[in-house]
Design a protein around this motif. Sequence first.
Motif, PDB file in Angstrom:
ATOM      1  N   SER A  50     -13.362   5.490   7.066  1.00  0.00           N
ATOM      2  CA  SER A  50     -12.343   4.883   6.215  1.00  0.00           C
ATOM      3  C   SER A  50     -12.687   5.081   4.736  1.00  0.00           C
ATOM      4  CB  SER A  50     -12.238   3.377   6.520  1.00  0.00           C
ATOM      5  OG  SER A  50     -11.322   2.740   5.671  1.00  0.00           O
ATOM      6  N   GLY A 239      -4.182  -8.289   5.433  1.00  0.00           N
ATOM      7  CA  GLY A 239      -3.334  -7.168   5.809  1.00  0.00           C
ATOM      8  C   GLY A 239      -2.737  -7.355   7.188  1.00  0.00           C
ATOM      9  N   TYR A 240      -2.441  -6.236   7.837  1.00  0.00           N
ATOM     10  CA  TYR A 240      -1.762  -6.294   9.132  1.00  0.00           C
ATOM     11  C   TYR A 240      -2.365  -5.260  10.077  1.00  0.00           C
ATOM     12  CZ  TYR A 240       0.648  -1.982   7.781  1.00  0.00           C
ATOM     13  OH  TYR A 240       0.920  -0.683   7.393  1.00  0.00           O
ATOM     14  N   GLY A 241      -2.017  -5.398  11.352  1.00  0.00           N
ATOM     15  CA  GLY A 241      -2.464  -4.452  12.352  1.00  0.00           C
ATOM     16  C   GLY A 241      -1.417  -4.284  13.439  1.00  0.00           C
ATOM     17  N   TYR A 266      -4.275   0.268  14.770  1.00  0.00           N
ATOM     18  CA  TYR A 266      -4.350   0.658  13.355  1.00  0.00           C
ATOM     19  C   TYR A 266      -4.384  -0.603  12.520  1.00  0.00           C
ATOM     20  CZ  TYR A 266      -2.598   2.226   8.772  1.00  0.00           C
ATOM     21  OH  TYR A 266      -2.431   2.445   7.415  1.00  0.00           O
ATOM     22  N   ASN A 268      -4.488  -2.055   8.463  1.00  0.00           N
ATOM     23  CA  ASN A 268      -4.279  -1.755   7.048  1.00  0.00           C
ATOM     24  C   ASN A 268      -4.497  -3.037   6.253  1.00  0.00           C
ATOM     25  OD1 ASN A 268      -3.092  -1.273   4.432  1.00  0.00           O
ATOM     26  ND2 ASN A 268      -2.003   0.469   5.315  1.00  0.00           N
ATOM     27  N   GLN A 270      -4.870  -4.285   2.439  1.00  0.00           N
ATOM     28  CA  GLN A 270      -4.715  -3.918   1.031  1.00  0.00           C
ATOM     29  C   GLN A 270      -5.127  -5.033   0.076  1.00  0.00           C
ATOM     30  OE1 GLN A 270      -3.789  -0.843  -0.124  1.00  0.00           O
ATOM     31  NE2 GLN A 270      -3.977  -0.267   2.031  1.00  0.00           N
ATOM     32  N   SER A 283      -9.603  -2.452  -0.613  1.00  0.00           N
ATOM     33  CA  SER A 283      -8.544  -2.086   0.326  1.00  0.00           C
ATOM     34  C   SER A 283      -9.027  -0.934   1.191  1.00  0.00           C
ATOM     35  CB  SER A 283      -7.256  -1.701  -0.406  1.00  0.00           C
ATOM     36  OG  SER A 283      -7.487  -0.616  -1.287  1.00  0.00           O
ATOM     37  N   GLN A 284      -8.540  -0.904   2.425  1.00  0.00           N
ATOM     38  CA  GLN A 284      -8.891   0.161   3.357  1.00  0.00           C
ATOM     39  C   GLN A 284      -7.923   0.158   4.525  1.00  0.00           C
ATOM     40  OE1 GLN A 284     -12.510  -2.402   5.372  1.00  0.00           O
ATOM     41  NE2 GLN A 284     -12.491  -0.227   5.819  1.00  0.00           N
ATOM     42  N   HIS A 285      -7.872   1.283   5.245  1.00  0.00           N
ATOM     43  CA  HIS A 285      -7.139   1.341   6.505  1.00  0.00           C
ATOM     44  C   HIS A 285      -7.914   2.240   7.451  1.00  0.00           C
ATOM     45  CE1 HIS A 285      -5.423   5.354   5.602  1.00  0.00           C
ATOM     46  NE2 HIS A 285      -5.396   4.923   4.354  1.00  0.00           N
ATOM     47  N   THR A 287      -8.489   3.157  12.089  1.00  0.00           N
ATOM     48  CA  THR A 287      -8.128   2.918  13.483  1.00  0.00           C
ATOM     49  C   THR A 287      -9.332   2.337  14.217  1.00  0.00           C
ATOM     50  OG1 THR A 287      -8.697   5.181  14.111  1.00  0.00           O
ATOM     51  CG2 THR A 287      -6.405   4.750  13.507  1.00  0.00           C
TER      52      THR A 287
END
Length: 301
Positions: A50, A239-241, A266, A268, A270, A283-285, A287
């Motif tokens: 990431s 964030g969300y997944g 996944y 994400n 932020q 921040s990062q995203h 899997t």
Amino acid sequence: MKTNILVFFLLCFSLNTFAQEEIAVERYTAHNKGKFFISWGGNRDSYSQSDVNFRGKDYNFTVNNMVAHDKPKGYHIDYINPANMTIPQTNFRMGYFFSDHYSVSIGWDHMKYVMSQNQIANVTGSINLPADQAGHIYNGEYNNTPVDMSQGGAIEGGYEKGVTNPNGPAFLMYEHTDGLNYINTEVSRHDDISKWLGLPNTDKFQINLTEGLGAGVLYPKTNATVLGKERHDDFHVSGYGVSAKAGINFTFFKYFYLQGELKTGYINMQDIRTTVSNDDKASQHFTFVQRIIAVGGIFRI
């Protein structure tokens, strides 16, 4: 005539008896609609590399292709000790069957994400801290510059809050270990495959396949020490997944089950809090792949 009437009544009696027998032998496990379930288990996790951006008033840099791993506790009493059940990597889920084949559930996947300190990663960006901040020793421009993530005495897990790093300010220590909390809703399908395997009585032992899709929010407690700054160390919606899973379920004596799942998704984030300053964010995203073993119960109210 009397013979015909007798035959008619015998036929009716036989059909009625047969119907009653059919109703009597219907298994509890034959239908799921209206049932509730609840489960608790543990997980192991793998993460993709990431790019993680760190930014604040006097710095903005990205660690490219950060390598991270989970933090398993192994077989431990904490998995069943109510006082410590949230310490290991765990999974909680509860749900409802709105049809024989479909359920909706809410759950909490308590994963752990630890940046590997034993790595050299390329860093891009700039650092221009005031001279009165210990981390100013890292000031400069970075352009895919290789940086040893263990420099400055950086260790996985970091130093306890209030403990001073004896080696001076570390460049970076970063993890979500309390944890990478994925709070999500799932819709799943369930299929009984017992008859394919020749199992005679599903009320004693039943095997089901399950697949599902989920989505939710990330609520981590991020432990980060960035350029020697004091860490934030509190929970924050970041964030969300989204996720998908497949699994196999072994149900024993109608009410108890053991379930294994493979889940991928996944994430994400932020808006990750890193230090006590509101100006400092990350921040990062990435899997993930999660292997889950859980025990549970299924019941009607």
